[in-house]
Design an enzyme around this catalytic site. Structure first.
Site, short mmCIF file in Angstrom:
data_model
loop_
_atom_site.label_atom_id
_atom_site.label_comp_id
_atom_site.label_asym_id
_atom_site.label_seq_id
_atom_site.Cartn_x
_atom_site.Cartn_y
_atom_site.Cartn_z
N ARG A 33 32.22 36.57 36.33
CA ARG A 33 32.16 37.14 34.98
C ARG A 33 31.54 36.09 34.04
NH1 ARG A 33 37.59 38.90 34.38
NH2 ARG A 33 36.89 40.86 35.31
N ASP A 77 37.99 31.28 39.34
CA ASP A 77 39.09 32.20 39.07
C ASP A 77 39.84 32.44 40.38
OD1 ASP A 77 40.27 34.95 39.19
OD2 ASP A 77 39.69 34.97 37.09
N ASP A 122 47.10 36.19 37.56
CA ASP A 122 47.08 36.19 36.10
C ASP A 122 48.50 36.36 35.60
OD1 ASP A 122 44.12 36.30 35.87
OD2 ASP A 122 44.37 38.31 36.71
N GLU A 163 45.84 40.97 45.22
CA GLU A 163 44.44 40.50 45.25
C GLU A 163 44.39 39.04 45.67
OE1 GLU A 163 40.64 39.94 42.21
OE2 GLU A 163 42.51 40.77 41.43
#
Length: 177
Positions: free
Chosen positions: A23, A103, A107, A123
């Site tokens: 991103r 990343d 989160d 994930e």
């Protein structure tokens, strides 16, 4: 490399462990840089996903990156209060092109009412296998979840209302000059 100055705009690039670009945020305004940290703000910032999809951030957000911690913090300033999105990620590097980090999927979301949620555990487990995260990285990330939760619980740094107020006020001063 020369550090960006207050009021400069930088690009932020998030990568995955296998080196793929994940991103990109265009034109994050720098509010402060030190040897170990960058504080910035995104406000209607263009974000481009790896698949080419683009979107624009909805509200102002103070962003915090550190060279010693395996997380970064986004404090989103909303009508109902401050919400946080925290990425478990490598410490950043800064080059001529962008501020860059890896990343690592996990989160932590903190809602305006203080509720905390650990996100994307499935994930993380899938990518840990697929991308061969080392046991050391797995350990470091899990330890930094604990550090992050401690910061949240104790209102440290970006989790302090006064911190967000100070940096948002500074952003408004820079934007309006």
């Amino acid at each position: 490399m020369k550090l960006p100055k207050e009021g400069d705009f930088i690009t932020i690039q998030s990568y995955k462990h296998d080196g793929r670009l994940h991103r990109t945020w265009r034109d994050t305004m720098v509010l402060k840089t030190t040897e170990n940290a960058v504080i910035g703000v995104n406000d209607h910032t263009l974000v481009t996903e790896a698949d080419g999809r683009r979107w624009v951030t909805r509200e102002p957000a103070i962003v915090y990156f550190h060279k010693k911690y395996w997380f970064n913090i986004i404090a989103m300033i909303r009508d109902n209060g401050i919400s946080y999105y925290c990425n478990l990620a490598s410490p950043y590097v800064l080059d001529q092109e962008a501020l860059k980090y890896i990343d690592y999927d996990l989160d932590v979301k903190v809602f305006a009412d203080g509720e905390k949620k650990l996100l994307d555990v499935d994930e993380y487990e899938i990518h840990k296998k697929e991308m061969h995260y080392s046991p050391d990285i797995d350990y470091i990330l899990k330890e930094h979840v604990k550090i992050l939760v401690d910061w949240i619980n104790n209102g440290k740094g970006p989790f302090s209302q006064s911190y967000v107020n100070i940096w948002y006020k500074r952003y408004l001063e820079l934007r309006n000059r």
